[in-house]
Write a protein that holds these residues in place. Structure first.
Motif: not given
Length: 302
Positions: A103, A108, A111-112, A116, A119-120
């Motif tokens: 994060y 922020q 981030y999405t 993200k 990370i996924q």
């Protein structure tokens, strides 16, 4: 030489707090053999990790893969991935380790979109960072800049660090890596962590293969395949190795006998403990204990 005990909980999650006073990051130099085990044991953490090898070579395991990282090169290890490290060919490996909250990589609001998905991604447990690639050299130079900033703390160094982190992440995602999302890979990692966590909670008890398999909701044969795939050993051999690891700290306590330590870590025979300890450590438990006491008297710090 300072001997360090690498702290992890029963689920293999690292307990080290990866942050400075004001930032959710940690950047420090590690000499692999100065760990109490002689290597960095298998673990995971929520933070993402970047490694820069400054001396020697290291062998990293991330999930099922084993990678040799050369001097001057580095490695990105994604959040939540099981990993460990050992030096290669007694090269005296030293590396700079940068751990940070996902994060905190960029703002922020971004981030999405920009963090993200990486990370996924199930096909990105790690990425080799080659100094011969432009994007790789940029990342490695930035890691060194962050390390020096934390060590020297010049004015506005926190702002400098955030700028370097943005540079690192932009170069990482700009190298053209194609992301994939396979749910079965997520399940494999989850089951492996569950089995290892169960072992770490019950290592001092009598353990059967059925117990380990049940913890991962697998058959006995599939459990064995998981351990062979991830750790190149059988489940019960891993139990023995883990018991030996746990015995090292106990042997450093002056009031513990070899027999007491053997039973505390789950061996039902002192002679069997001595045999397995010698196979693992190339010395007897008593020799290890005496060696530790000698180093204490010589002024070594544990």
């Amino acid at each position: 030489m300072q001997i360090k005990n690498f702290l992890i909980d029963e689920s293999l999650k690292e307990l080290t707090k990866h942050h400075t006073v004001v930032l959710p990051i940690a950047c420090y130099q590690t000499t692999i053999t100065q760990n109490i085990h002689g290597y960095i044991p298998l673990h995971w953490h929520d933070e993402i990790q970047f490694v820069l090898i400054v001396k020697g070579e290291a062998i990293f395991q991330i999930n099922e893969d084993w990678i040799v990282v050369r001097e001057g090169d580095g490695l990105f290890i994604n959040s939540g991935r099981l990993h460990m490290a050992q030096e290669k060919d007694q090269s005296g490996c030293v590396y700079i380790c940068l751990n940070l909250s996902p994060y905190f990589v960029i703002s922020q609001e971004l981030y999405t979109t920009y963090v993200k998905p990486y990370i996924q991604a199930t096909n990105l447990p790690y990425l080799y960072v080659d100094a011969n690639e432009i994007w790789g050299k940029n990342i490695l130079d930035a890691i060194l800049e962050i390390y020096q900033s934390i060590e020297q703390k010049p004015q506005y160094y926190e702002i400098d660090i955030t700028m370097q982190l943005t540079l690192i992440w932009k170069n990482l995602i700009d190298n053209g890596f194609k992301l994939e999302y396979v749910q079965t890979e997520v399940l494999k990692s989850k089951r492996m962590k569950e089995m290892l966590s169960w072992i770490h909670q019950h290592y001092a008890e009598k353990i059967m293969l059925e117990d380990i398999a049940r913890a991962g909701q697998l058959s006995r044969s599939e459990c064995c395949r998981y351990f062979k795939r991830f750790l190149k050993c059988t489940p019960l051999n891993y139990v023995i190795d883990y018991r030996i690891q746990k015995s090292l700290y106990l042997l450093q306590q002056g009031d513990s006998t070899i027999t007491e330590v053997a039973y505390q870590v789950g061996f039902n025979s002192t002679s069997y403990f001595i045999k397995e300890f010698r196979n693992s450590m190339n010395m007897t438990p008593l020799a290890y204990k005496k060696n530790k006491m000698h180093k204490d008297e010589a002024g070594f710090v544990y």
